[in-house]
Design a protein around this motif. Sequence first.
Motif, PDB file in Angstrom:
ATOM      1  N   ALA A   1       9.956   1.007   5.155  1.00  0.00           N
ATOM      2  CA  ALA A   1      10.128   1.912   4.010  1.00  0.00           C
ATOM      3  C   ALA A   1       9.752   1.209   2.705  1.00  0.00           C
ATOM      4  N   THR A   2      10.159  -0.048   2.572  1.00  0.00           N
ATOM      5  CA  THR A   2       9.848  -0.813   1.358  1.00  0.00           C
ATOM      6  C   THR A   2       8.340  -0.993   1.192  1.00  0.00           C
ATOM      7  N   ASP A   3       7.661  -1.306   2.303  1.00  0.00           N
ATOM      8  CA  ASP A   3       6.206  -1.471   2.248  1.00  0.00           C
ATOM      9  C   ASP A   3       5.520  -0.171   1.804  1.00  0.00           C
ATOM     10  N   ILE A   4       6.007   0.955   2.309  1.00  0.00           N
ATOM     11  CA  ILE A   4       5.438   2.255   1.931  1.00  0.00           C
ATOM     12  C   ILE A   4       5.631   2.496   0.434  1.00  0.00           C
ATOM     13  N   LEU A   5       6.842   2.286  -0.044  1.00  0.00           N
ATOM     14  CA  LEU A   5       7.172   2.579  -1.436  1.00  0.00           C
ATOM     15  C   LEU A   5       6.459   1.654  -2.415  1.00  0.00           C
ATOM     16  N   GLN A   6       6.172   0.432  -1.961  1.00  0.00           N
ATOM     17  CA  GLN A   6       5.535  -0.522  -2.855  1.00  0.00           C
ATOM     18  C   GLN A   6       4.032  -0.626  -2.631  1.00  0.00           C
ATOM     19  N   GLY A   7       3.483   0.324  -1.877  1.00  0.00           N
ATOM     20  CA  GLY A   7       2.034   0.409  -1.740  1.00  0.00           C
ATOM     21  C   GLY A   7       1.397  -0.602  -0.816  1.00  0.00           C
ATOM     22  N   ARG A   8       2.203  -1.250   0.028  1.00  0.00           N
ATOM     23  CA  ARG A   8       1.646  -2.213   0.985  1.00  0.00           C
ATOM     24  C   ARG A   8       1.326  -1.473   2.288  1.00  0.00           C
ATOM     25  N   ASN A   9       0.298  -0.650   2.219  1.00  0.00           N
ATOM     26  CA  ASN A   9       0.020   0.289   3.303  1.00  0.00           C
ATOM     27  C   ASN A   9      -0.366  -0.394   4.616  1.00  0.00           C
ATOM     28  N   GLU A  10      -1.232  -1.406   4.527  1.00  0.00           N
ATOM     29  CA  GLU A  10      -1.643  -2.108   5.746  1.00  0.00           C
ATOM     30  C   GLU A  10      -0.454  -2.777   6.412  1.00  0.00           C
ATOM     31  N   LYS A  11       0.396  -3.388   5.604  1.00  0.00           N
ATOM     32  CA  LYS A  11       1.576  -4.050   6.160  1.00  0.00           C
ATOM     33  C   LYS A  11       2.521  -3.033   6.789  1.00  0.00           C
TER      34      LYS A  11
ATOM     35  N   ILE B   1      11.502   8.554  17.803  1.00  0.00           N
ATOM     36  CA  ILE B   1      12.618   9.342  17.258  1.00  0.00           C
ATOM     37  C   ILE B   1      13.609   8.436  16.552  1.00  0.00           C
ATOM     38  N   ASN B   2      13.890   7.272  17.159  1.00  0.00           N
ATOM     39  CA  ASN B   2      14.839   6.335  16.554  1.00  0.00           C
ATOM     40  C   ASN B   2      14.258   5.731  15.275  1.00  0.00           C
ATOM     41  N   ILE B   3      12.978   5.401  15.277  1.00  0.00           N
ATOM     42  CA  ILE B   3      12.339   4.846  14.083  1.00  0.00           C
ATOM     43  C   ILE B   3      12.407   5.850  12.940  1.00  0.00           C
ATOM     44  N   ASN B   4      12.091   7.112  13.252  1.00  0.00           N
ATOM     45  CA  ASN B   4      12.139   8.151  12.220  1.00  0.00           C
ATOM     46  C   ASN B   4      13.563   8.349  11.706  1.00  0.00           C
ATOM     47  N   SER B   5      14.529   8.294  12.620  1.00  0.00           N
ATOM     48  CA  SER B   5      15.936   8.432  12.223  1.00  0.00           C
ATOM     49  C   SER B   5      16.360   7.307  11.282  1.00  0.00           C
ATOM     50  N   GLN B   6      15.914   6.084  11.591  1.00  0.00           N
ATOM     51  CA  GLN B   6      16.249   4.944  10.732  1.00  0.00           C
ATOM     52  C   GLN B   6      15.541   5.064   9.377  1.00  0.00           C
ATOM     53  N   LEU B   7      14.329   5.617   9.383  1.00  0.00           N
ATOM     54  CA  LEU B   7      13.626   5.862   8.121  1.00  0.00           C
ATOM     55  C   LEU B   7      14.395   6.869   7.267  1.00  0.00           C
TER      56      LEU B   7
ATOM     57  N   ALA C   1      12.687   0.797  -4.698  1.00  0.00           N
ATOM     58  CA  ALA C   1      12.100   2.087  -5.074  1.00  0.00           C
ATOM     59  C   ALA C   1      12.185   2.333  -6.573  1.00  0.00           C
ATOM     60  N   SER C   2      12.233   1.263  -7.351  1.00  0.00           N
ATOM     61  CA  SER C   2      12.443   1.403  -8.797  1.00  0.00           C
ATOM     62  C   SER C   2      11.326   2.189  -9.494  1.00  0.00           C
TER      63      SER C   2
ATOM     64  N   ALA D   1       4.597   8.884  -1.991  1.00  0.00           N
ATOM     65  CA  ALA D   1       4.992   7.760  -2.850  1.00  0.00           C
ATOM     66  C   ALA D   1       3.986   7.563  -3.981  1.00  0.00           C
ATOM     67  N   ASN D   2       2.724   7.967  -3.734  1.00  0.00           N
ATOM     68  CA  ASN D   2       1.682   7.854  -4.769  1.00  0.00           C
ATOM     69  C   ASN D   2       1.638   9.077  -5.685  1.00  0.00           C
ATOM     70  N   GLY D   3       2.570   9.994  -5.468  1.00  0.00           N
ATOM     71  CA  GLY D   3       2.633  11.172  -6.332  1.00  0.00           C
ATOM     72  C   GLY D   3       1.676  12.277  -5.960  1.00  0.00           C
ATOM     73  N   GLU D   4       1.068  12.187  -4.779  1.00  0.00           N
ATOM     74  CA  GLU D   4       0.115  13.205  -4.353  1.00  0.00           C
ATOM     75  C   GLU D   4       0.836  14.362  -3.664  1.00  0.00           C
ATOM     76  N   ARG D   5       0.231  15.532  -3.722  1.00  0.00           N
ATOM     77  CA  ARG D   5       0.808  16.702  -3.075  1.00  0.00           C
ATOM     78  C   ARG D   5       0.679  16.582  -1.563  1.00  0.00           C
ATOM     79  N   VAL D   6       1.748  16.907  -0.869  1.00  0.00           N
ATOM     80  CA  VAL D   6       1.761  16.769   0.591  1.00  0.00           C
ATOM     81  C   VAL D   6       2.276  18.074   1.196  1.00  0.00           C
TER      82      VAL D   6
END
Length: 351
Positions: free
Chosen positions: A225-235, A251-257, A300-301, A344-349
């Motif tokens: 989650a931290t990597d996603i929020l901070q733009g470290r997409n490859e990581k 399912i468990n990974i998504n639940s933890q997310l 997520a600041s 996270a990049n502010g794009e419409r989804v």
Amino acid sequence: MAEIFENDIKLHIKNREFSNLYFIYGNEPYLKDFYVGQIIGKAVKKDFAMFNLHVFDGDNVSFDDVASCAESLPMMDEHALIVVKDYKFDKANDAEKKQIEEIISDIPDSNIIIFWMQNVEVDVKKNDKWKKIVTMMNKYGSVLVLDKKTRSQLVKLLVSGANKRGCTLSSQNAEYLINLVGDDMNNLLNELEKLCFYADKSEIKKEHIESLAVRSVSARVFDLATDILQGRNEKAFEVLKTLISQKEEPININSQLINAYVDIYRAKVFIAAGERADGAAKYYNYQNRAFRLTNAARDASKIDISAIRVCLEILAAADLKLKSSSVNKTLILEETIVKLILAANGERVTV
């Protein structure tokens, strides 16, 4: 008799002055297993264990057999010990409960019975059947509740454990180890043993913990989650690939997310209200995990609350799809990660 505590059972074992009856339960598996083992080791001599130690599996126990063992005097030893593991008292009928009470109300002075709830949850707050059982056990013996230790207790345990093994571990690094591994004592002590071996009588440093400690699933998903929020997409995708390769269920990974993003949302709402991020711990069941809120606010600041709401909608939709669709679950999860990155990049989804 009455409820006893960890210090009490330590004295019982040290002085070999045992209650005739123990009922042991709680949510810390390591401590339950440890103290039952300690009682067995101190109460029964190894050479005569085949005569004086009787262990029953709660799933197929015969209380006629338990009664027979409980009435038999020890052979060439001070104690006979009867252990009944994981008996589901809340499923017992009235006749079985009556028989159990007859047994525990008249245990010979030389004998000890342990009811060991290692894998059975005992909920005295919500389940009246368990409350009555614990009350009965308190009447005739000692009830020992072994719950998870507080975070500060775990830190002290790790610091002192390192010292006993000839190493040093700072309180700060002990906290970091708990963050990565979780609060399960068995996992923590296994990791400490490994780190002390690696440190070889010297200091256990943060870089040692980072490179050697096995992260819990929740810690690894929080990293994702931290990597996603901070733009470290490859990581982020590297972390996901590792989780999948280690056979973690999507399912468990998504639940933890979801848990990670809920932490973030709560932390940001409290900050927006002029409060501390960890203030949310008072209103939710965080117990010793308030650090998650502080970490969430930090990671997520730069993300707006509205974007976090969109992320939660994405994850909720993925949860439904993972549980109801025949589509490849890894593919669903990968698509979800892409959507989270875009949000996270502010794009419409489109959820």
